[in-house]
Design a protein around this motif. Structure first.
Motif, PDB file in Angstrom:
ATOM      1  N   ALA A  46       0.836  -1.208   0.000  1.00 39.52           N
ATOM      2  CA  ALA A  46       0.000   0.000   0.000  1.00 39.52           C
ATOM      3  C   ALA A  46       0.865   1.250   0.000  1.00 39.52           C
ATOM      4  O   ALA A  46       0.525   2.251  -0.645  1.00 39.52           O
ATOM      5  N   THR A  47       1.990   1.200   0.727  1.00 43.20           N
ATOM      6  CA  THR A  47       2.977   2.288   0.718  1.00 43.20           C
ATOM      7  C   THR A  47       4.357   1.655   0.816  1.00 43.20           C
ATOM      8  O   THR A  47       4.516   0.560   1.357  1.00 43.20           O
ATOM      9  N   LEU A  48       5.375   2.366   0.303  1.00 42.38           N
ATOM     10  CA  LEU A  48       6.751   1.868   0.340  1.00 42.38           C
ATOM     11  C   LEU A  48       7.686   2.840   1.052  1.00 42.38           C
ATOM     12  O   LEU A  48       8.908   2.741   0.916  1.00 42.38           O
ATOM     13  N   THR A  49       7.149   3.755   1.832  1.00 42.65           N
ATOM     14  CA  THR A  49       8.003   4.676   2.570  1.00 42.65           C
ATOM     15  C   THR A  49       8.508   4.025   3.849  1.00 42.65           C
ATOM     16  O   THR A  49       7.774   3.296   4.527  1.00 42.65           O
ATOM     17  N   SER A  50       9.754   4.268   4.202  1.00 44.74           N
ATOM     18  CA  SER A  50      10.354   3.645   5.385  1.00 44.74           C
ATOM     19  C   SER A  50       9.731   4.130   6.686  1.00 44.74           C
ATOM     20  O   SER A  50       9.865   3.477   7.714  1.00 44.74           O
ATOM     21  N   ASP A  51       9.030   5.277   6.653  1.00 45.95           N
ATOM     22  CA  ASP A  51       8.406   5.800   7.863  1.00 45.95           C
ATOM     23  C   ASP A  51       7.051   5.163   8.147  1.00 45.95           C
ATOM     24  O   ASP A  51       6.562   5.224   9.278  1.00 45.95           O
ATOM     25  N   ASP A  52       6.431   4.572   7.131  1.00 44.56           N
ATOM     26  CA  ASP A  52       5.141   3.911   7.328  1.00 44.56           C
ATOM     27  C   ASP A  52       4.914   2.940   6.173  1.00 44.56           C
ATOM     28  O   ASP A  52       4.140   3.197   5.258  1.00 44.56           O
ATOM     29  N   LEU A  53       5.600   1.816   6.222  1.00 41.72           N
ATOM     30  CA  LEU A  53       5.582   0.801   5.172  1.00 41.72           C
ATOM     31  C   LEU A  53       4.376  -0.114   5.413  1.00 41.72           C
ATOM     32  O   LEU A  53       4.282  -0.751   6.454  1.00 41.72           O
ATOM     33  N   ALA A  76       1.810  -2.656   9.141  1.00 42.81           N
ATOM     34  CA  ALA A  76       2.351  -1.294   9.047  1.00 42.81           C
ATOM     35  C   ALA A  76       3.662  -1.262   9.808  1.00 42.81           C
ATOM     36  O   ALA A  76       3.706  -1.616  10.993  1.00 42.81           O
ATOM     37  N   SER A  77       4.751  -0.854   9.137  1.00 45.92           N
ATOM     38  CA  SER A  77       6.088  -0.925   9.717  1.00 45.92           C
ATOM     39  C   SER A  77       6.787   0.425   9.661  1.00 45.92           C
ATOM     40  O   SER A  77       6.521   1.249   8.763  1.00 45.92           O
ATOM     41  N   ARG A  78       7.713   0.616  10.591  1.00 46.35           N
ATOM     42  CA  ARG A  78       8.605   1.775  10.579  1.00 46.35           C
ATOM     43  C   ARG A  78      10.037   1.277  10.669  1.00 46.35           C
ATOM     44  O   ARG A  78      10.336   0.371  11.458  1.00 46.35           O
ATOM     45  N   ILE A  79      10.907   1.889   9.877  1.00 49.60           N
ATOM     46  CA  ILE A  79      12.319   1.503   9.855  1.00 49.60           C
ATOM     47  C   ILE A  79      13.148   2.619  10.480  1.00 49.60           C
ATOM     48  O   ILE A  79      12.960   3.801  10.154  1.00 49.60           O
ATOM     49  N   ARG A  80      14.070   2.231  11.368  1.00 50.05           N
ATOM     50  CA  ARG A  80      14.961   3.198  12.002  1.00 50.05           C
ATOM     51  C   ARG A  80      16.394   2.682  11.957  1.00 50.05           C
ATOM     52  O   ARG A  80      16.624   1.471  12.032  1.00 50.05           O
ATOM     53  N   VAL A  81      17.319   3.617  11.852  1.00 51.05           N
ATOM     54  CA  VAL A  81      18.744   3.295  11.956  1.00 51.05           C
ATOM     55  C   VAL A  81      19.293   4.063  13.146  1.00 51.05           C
ATOM     56  O   VAL A  81      19.164   5.291  13.221  1.00 51.05           O
ATOM     57  N   ASN A  82      19.851   3.322  14.087  1.00 52.78           N
ATOM     58  CA  ASN A  82      20.359   3.919  15.332  1.00 52.78           C
ATOM     59  C   ASN A  82      19.294   4.778  16.017  1.00 52.78           C
ATOM     60  O   ASN A  82      19.565   5.857  16.549  1.00 52.78           O
ATOM     61  N   GLY A  83      18.051   4.299  15.978  1.00 52.67           N
ATOM     62  CA  GLY A  83      16.960   4.957  16.671  1.00 52.67           C
ATOM     63  C   GLY A  83      16.324   6.110  15.934  1.00 52.67           C
ATOM     64  O   GLY A  83      15.381   6.722  16.452  1.00 52.67           O
ATOM     65  N   ARG A  84      16.794   6.426  14.722  1.00 57.36           N
ATOM     66  CA  ARG A  84      16.270   7.576  13.992  1.00 57.36           C
ATOM     67  C   ARG A  84      15.645   7.128  12.668  1.00 57.36           C
ATOM     68  O   ARG A  84      16.165   6.215  12.008  1.00 57.36           O
ATOM     69  N   PRO A  85      14.531   7.755  12.277  1.00 58.99           N
ATOM     70  CA  PRO A  85      13.934   7.430  10.971  1.00 58.99           C
ATOM     71  C   PRO A  85      14.877   7.818   9.834  1.00 58.99           C
ATOM     72  O   PRO A  85      15.680   8.747   9.966  1.00 58.99           O
ATOM     73  N   VAL A  86      14.769   7.107   8.716  1.00 58.48           N
ATOM     74  CA  VAL A  86      15.685   7.356   7.599  1.00 58.48           C
ATOM     75  C   VAL A  86      15.002   8.080   6.438  1.00 58.48           C
ATOM     76  O   VAL A  86      15.673   8.536   5.512  1.00 58.48           O
ATOM     77  N   HIS A  87      13.673   8.179   6.452  1.00 61.18           N
ATOM     78  CA  HIS A  87      12.912   8.949   5.455  1.00 61.18           C
ATOM     79  C   HIS A  87      13.284   8.551   4.023  1.00 61.18           C
ATOM     80  O   HIS A  87      13.634   9.395   3.190  1.00 61.18           O
ATOM     81  N   GLN A  88      13.210   7.275   3.732  1.00 59.88           N
ATOM     82  CA  GLN A  88      13.531   6.806   2.382  1.00 59.88           C
ATOM     83  C   GLN A  88      12.401   5.947   1.836  1.00 59.88           C
ATOM     84  O   GLN A  88      11.552   5.450   2.581  1.00 59.88           O
ATOM     85  N   ARG A  89      12.432   5.777   0.528  1.00 58.31           N
ATOM     86  CA  ARG A  89      11.452   4.915  -0.133  1.00 58.31           C
ATOM     87  C   ARG A  89      12.136   3.605  -0.514  1.00 58.31           C
ATOM     88  O   ARG A  89      13.244   3.610  -1.055  1.00 58.31           O
ATOM     89  N   LEU A  90      11.478   2.489  -0.235  1.00 55.35           N
ATOM     90  CA  LEU A  90      12.018   1.191  -0.604  1.00 55.35           C
ATOM     91  C   LEU A  90      11.703   0.904  -2.064  1.00 55.35           C
ATOM     92  O   LEU A  90      10.691   1.380  -2.606  1.00 55.35           O
ATOM     93  N   THR A 101      13.200  -3.635  -0.953  1.00 58.51           N
ATOM     94  CA  THR A 101      14.586  -3.565  -0.490  1.00 58.51           C
ATOM     95  C   THR A 101      14.950  -2.130  -0.133  1.00 58.51           C
ATOM     96  O   THR A 101      14.583  -1.183  -0.835  1.00 58.51           O
ATOM     97  N   LEU A 102      15.702  -2.006   0.970  1.00 59.77           N
ATOM     98  CA  LEU A 102      16.278  -0.716   1.352  1.00 59.77           C
ATOM     99  C   LEU A 102      17.764  -0.934   1.594  1.00 59.77           C
ATOM    100  O   LEU A 102      18.144  -1.722   2.474  1.00 59.77           O
ATOM    101  N   ARG A 103      18.616  -0.266   0.797  1.00 60.02           N
ATOM    102  CA  ARG A 103      20.072  -0.373   0.995  1.00 60.02           C
ATOM    103  C   ARG A 103      20.506   0.705   1.994  1.00 60.02           C
ATOM    104  O   ARG A 103      20.154   1.870   1.865  1.00 60.02           O
ATOM    105  N   ILE A 104      21.272   0.277   2.980  1.00 57.10           N
ATOM    106  CA  ILE A 104      21.676   1.163   4.066  1.00 57.10           C
ATOM    107  C   ILE A 104      23.197   1.139   4.186  1.00 57.10           C
ATOM    108  O   ILE A 104      23.785   0.056   4.346  1.00 57.10           O
ATOM    109  N   PRO A 105      23.873   2.285   4.099  1.00 61.57           N
ATOM    110  CA  PRO A 105      25.323   2.313   4.371  1.00 61.57           C
ATOM    111  C   PRO A 105      25.541   2.260   5.887  1.00 61.57           C
ATOM    112  O   PRO A 105      25.197   3.200   6.609  1.00 61.57           O
TER     113      PRO A 105
END
Length: 700
Positions: free
Chosen positions: A170-177, A197-211, A220-224
């Motif tokens: 329904a959505t592919l944003t990392s803040d509300d997947l 409904a999922s939220r993705i965080r890196v080190n406790g902070r949202p990353v505001h990206q689209r998968l 897929t979300l590639r994370i450095p």
């Protein structure tokens, strides 16, 4: 988090002052029953009666997506059935994290695996740490990476243990997947619908990206990443819609730390498990609490925070304030044991369970699943027997609505094969009994006659089993033999004893065990060891139950046939093997049998509110029955001793029976045993050695 669910689990209760001691949750081993086909269980993180079972998926795997012997990890998914058959069900929303240059499957670091009630953790792929914690309807999955490099977080909405019928992002944003999912229920009989409904965080902070999503819907979300970084995904589930899933996630997890989520669910488990306190060796207490833990996983509470849920016809409904809707039924398997145990140990929750069962009838339930289930389920046969049992044990039931549903349901019951005729008769008996309790004499007469119509068939087919008496599935039977189904009309035991003759019936019971005809790996005959006590031989029951609880025995049967060489081992053990070969836990059906047997109580006739008694495994067990009532069960004498007497609050129980109403008053139940030197009882340890595999076994 849902306050009414919290209250039911005890998260808001005052902490136990003895918390510094080892708690029930410390004793639970979620790895029991997770090896191959020995239980079909998973070490997944789960809360009491929770939708989310967040845990590992391996290759190879059992029906719950995991095999303790596997060394290859595929990922981590959020749902699964508990000890069920066919190919299982669940596996929704599988998540994996890998370094970008590594293969999809990874090697598991087996020594690093750890599981406790509500949590699971493991290292894999050269040191990535995965940790997960679950609440009722949400889960937190946290990865910690050991070295710097690009990592790929992959989320697969099409992974499933049954048929994946639909999956849509329904959505592919990392803040509300968000995803909408449809899959087959157990045995692919019907389908369930789920929203995440999922939220993705890196080190406790949202990353505001689209998968990104490929043609197979793999997101897929590639994370450095740097060494020590944490990547966390927080997911809520709903039977209603994506908004409900997001509300569940935010209500049950919100901004709480991983540790706080884990601690909250652990507290819930301790409160529920702590209502029973056995005194005995640690390994026995550990197996007891591990069994009780499995009992308290189903059915599952599916209300969103606002009380909304979908019923089995796909319609959105709303629970009244203070009520909870349950689903995830496997009643053919567990109406005999698990449901009665919930009535005893979870009476408050059982009122909501009863309300949910009545709602099934209002929706015109089939015996298995509809095409619009709100969550994975197995089957709903014998819901009426469960409702009668709950009603007669003082649980609040809309009995008139239940009766109307049971009357209507009778016309749909299968009555073709001998076992189907007995099972339908049990349902009709329950309908007659409930009608009689409600003063509906006309309905009671009609359904009593309908229930008793199986008797002529029983006399011709079961009274003297013939050459096919020990053949699994003979004459169309379901997963059993004529000898095993012979004892199924337990609701009609007085008629059986009068027809056959009590002494002759007892001889036939002894023959059943001595000839190796008993099957502990499936439900159709699990009540038979207790029939000796009901017919006046409590010592035989005591010895049989103790043997099943403590000793290796031969298990000759599978669901489809008889083994050339019986499996010999414990029926219940504190190990990954856990159960006999081919023995599923069946949504707490078998582990509830173990709990009852250990307590020395057994609900021989579901629908009749009394228990058969035998020597308990522990010298002393205390039960919290709610509303300030407590019961102490004592064994005075050796565990393997001769049964001398049963007394409740100083009153002798000559028939080794105790009513539910008496038990609820609380007090002390004492079973006295004495040393003995002579035994003349069925010898379960000889099963297989004496069994005939080539045909006729006739009663003496």
């Amino acid at each position: 988090m849902n306050a009414k669910w919290l209250l039911g689990c005890g998260l808001l209760a005052v902490a136990n002052p003895a918390a510094a001691r080892e708690t029930p949750a410390d004793l639970v081993d979620p790895f029991v029953g997770t090896l191959a086909d020995f239980g079909q269980l998973s070490p997944a993180a789960v809360a009491p009666f929770g939708m989310v079972q967040l845990g590992p998926d391996t290759s190879p795997a059992n029906h719950a997506g995991y095999d303790h012997a596997a060394t290859t990890l595929l990922g981590f998914s959020h749902t699964r059935g508990v000890g069920v058959g066919c190919g299982g069900a669940g596996g929704d929303l599988m998540i994996s994290l890998r370094y970008a240059d590594r293969a999809v499957a990874s090697a598991i670091d087996k020594p690093s695996e750890a599981a406790h009630p509500g949590t699971y953790r493991v290292r894999y792929d050269g040191g990535i740490l995965a940790e997960m914690a679950a609440t009722r309807g949400a889960g937190v999955l946290r990865f910690t990476v050991p070295r710097a490099g690009a990592v790929d977080l992959r989320i697969d909405p099409r992974h499933s243990y049954s048929k994946r019928l639909a999956a849509r992002w329904a959505t592919l944003t990392s803040d509300d997947l968000r995803a909408d999912l449809v899959a087959g229920t157990v045995c692919d009989a019907g389908a369930y619908h789920l929203h995440s409904a999922s939220r993705i965080r890196v080190n406790g902070r949202p990353v505001h990206q689209r998968l990104s999503a490929d043609a197979a819907d793999l997101a897929t979300l590639r994370i450095p990443a740097r060494a020590g970084d944490t990547i966390e995904i927080r997911t809520g589930l709903s039977s209603v819609d994506g908004d409900g899933a997001a509300a569940t996630r935010d209500s049950e997890i919100g901004e709480r730390s991983f540790g706080a989520v884990a601690a909250g669910t652990r507290a819930a488990w301790n409160r529920i498990l702590g209502r029973v306190v056995p005194a005995g060796p640690r390994d026995r207490r550990a197996l007891f609490y591990t069994s009780l833990y499995r009992v308290m996983e189903t059915p599952v509470a599916i209300d969103d925070p606002d009380g909304r849920y979908r019923d089995s016809n796909g319609r959105v409904a709303t629970s009244r304030a203070g009520q909870t809707h349950y689903t995830n039924w496997s009643l053919w398997d567990n109406y005999r044991t698990q449901m009665p145990l919930l009535a005893l140990l979870q009476p408050e929750r059982s009122a909501d369970i009863a309300r949910s069962l009545v709602a099934l009838y209002a929706a015109g339930k089939p015996q298995w699943s509809t095409a619009n289930e709100p969550f994975l389920t197995v089957r709903t046969e014998h819901a009426g027997i469960a409702l009668l049992d709950l009603y007669r044990k003082g649980i609040a039931v809309d009995a008139n609505a239940a009766l109307a549903g049971m009357v209507a349901d009778s016309a749909s019951l299968k009555r073709g094969t001998p076992d189907e005729q007995i099972e339908a008769a049990y349902d009709d008996w329950a309908t007659a009994e409930l009608a009689r309790d409600l003063g509906r004499a006309d309905v009671a007469r009609t359904f009593t006659a309908k229930a008793q119509s199986y008797r002529a068939m029983w006399r011709s087919v079961f009274e003297t089993p013939g050459a096919d008496g020990d053949v699994v599935k003979a004459r169309g039977l379901y997963q059993g033999t004529l000898w095993q189904y012979r004892w199924a009309p337990i609701f009609d035991l007085p008629w059986m004893a009068e027809t056959v003759g009590r002494d002759r019936l007892l001889k036939q019971l002894h023959h059943f065990f001595d000839a190796g005809l008993f099957n502990m790996t499936n439900e159709p005959d699990i009540q038979v060891p207790w029939m000796f006590a009901a017919l006046g031989e409590p010592q035989a029951t005591s010895d049989l139950v103790r043997t099943i609880l403590t000793k290796p025995i031969a298990h000759p049967y599978t669901n489809s046939g008889k083994l050339p060489v019986p499996f010999v081992g414990r029926s219940f053990a504190l190990s990954p093997q856990g159960f006999a070969d081919g023995m599923d836990d069946d949504a707490g059906g078998m582990t509830a049998w173990y709990v009852f047997a250990t307590l020395g109580l057994y609900p021989l006739v579901p629908g009749e509110p009394w228990y058969m008694l035998t020597a308990p495994a522990f010298e002393r067990t205390q039960l919290d029955l709610g509303k300030g009532r407590r019961l102490t069960i004592r064994r005075a004498g050796p565990e393997d001793g001769a049964i001398v007497r049963a007394r409740f609050n100083g009153r002798t129980l000559p028939r080794f029976r105790l009513t539910h109403a008496d038990l609820l008053r609380g007090g002390t139940l004492t079973i006295t045993t004495a040393p003995r030197t002579v035994r003349n009882v069925p010898q379960l340890q000889d099963i297989g050695a004496k069994a005939q595999t080539d045909g006729a076994t006739r009663p003496q």
